[in-house]
Write a protein that holds these residues in place. Structure first.
Motif, PDB file in Angstrom:
ATOM      1  N   TRP A 179       0.854  -1.406  -0.339  1.00 31.97           N
ATOM      2  CA  TRP A 179      -0.166   0.170   0.037  1.00 31.97           C
ATOM      3  C   TRP A 179       0.939   1.183   0.120  1.00 31.97           C
ATOM      4  N   GLN A 180       1.898   1.104   1.032  1.00 30.56           N
ATOM      5  CA  GLN A 180       2.746   2.419   1.019  1.00 30.56           C
ATOM      6  C   GLN A 180       3.540   2.619  -0.412  1.00 30.56           C
ATOM      7  N   PHE A 181       3.959   1.443  -0.762  1.00 30.35           N
ATOM      8  CA  PHE A 181       4.745   1.443  -2.057  1.00 30.35           C
ATOM      9  C   PHE A 181       3.973   2.065  -3.307  1.00 30.35           C
ATOM     10  N   LEU A 182       2.430   1.528  -3.297  1.00 29.49           N
ATOM     11  CA  LEU A 182       1.422   2.122  -4.442  1.00 29.49           C
ATOM     12  C   LEU A 182       1.330   3.734  -4.200  1.00 29.49           C
ATOM     13  N   ASP A 183       1.216   4.075  -3.009  1.00 31.76           N
ATOM     14  CA  ASP A 183       0.984   5.557  -2.613  1.00 31.76           C
ATOM     15  C   ASP A 183       2.301   6.320  -3.121  1.00 31.76           C
ATOM     16  N   ALA A 184       3.263   5.872  -2.840  1.00 36.60           N
ATOM     17  CA  ALA A 184       4.576   6.654  -3.362  1.00 36.60           C
ATOM     18  C   ALA A 184       4.844   6.474  -4.863  1.00 36.60           C
ATOM     19  N   PHE A 185       4.676   5.300  -5.283  1.00 38.84           N
ATOM     20  CA  PHE A 185       5.026   5.280  -6.761  1.00 38.84           C
ATOM     21  C   PHE A 185       4.130   6.030  -7.642  1.00 38.84           C
ATOM     22  N   ILE A 186       2.795   6.196  -7.335  1.00 37.21           N
ATOM     23  CA  ILE A 186       1.990   6.853  -8.375  1.00 37.21           C
ATOM     24  C   ILE A 186       2.187   8.236  -8.274  1.00 37.21           C
TER      25      ILE A 186
END
Length: 131
Positions: free
Chosen positions: A72-79
């Protein structure tokens, strides 16, 4: 069309090993497989690839539950990254929680929510669907 690079972000070495074997059996998938054990490691390295002007992986298989930085944290940062060609992200998880699935598919970049383990037939269908 052959995909160039696949990325697996998962802290489970057995899942990573099995997925790499499946990818090797499917000739339509690329030869290069990047593996990261957590979201932080992946984000740092993918950001570096992006900054250097290289292409990001075509597909990212992303686990949700990992140490340091979860999916979840990865997705939030990646986008938030300035990416012109978005990779296809497939959530690969052992979670059968419908709330996790709904939350994951709320991200426009997430294409599928897949329950572990992955199967050869799933990969073939994914390639046909998104190629």
């Amino acid at each position: 069309m052959k995909l160039n690079t696949i990325c697996i972000i998962d802290d489970d070495p057995i899942f990573v090993y099995g997925t790499k074997i499946l990818l090797n059996h499917n000739k339509d998938f690329g030869d290069d497989v990047l593996v990261y054990e957590n979201g932080k490691e992946a984000l740092d390295n993918l950001s570096s690839i992006l900054r250097s002007g290289q292409k990001l992986p075509n597909i990212i298989f992303l686990d949700l539950n990992m140490p340091f930085m979860d999916g979840w944290q990865f997705l939030d940062a990646f986008i938030q990254l300035p990416i012109s060609e978005q990779p296809l992200i497939f959530i690969t998880t052992s979670s059968i929680n419908q709330e996790d699935k709904d939350r994951a598919l709320h991200y426009k970049i997430v294409k599928e929510f897949l329950i572990k383990p992955l199967y050869d037939s799933q990969l073939k269908k994914l390639f046909e669907k998104y190629n």
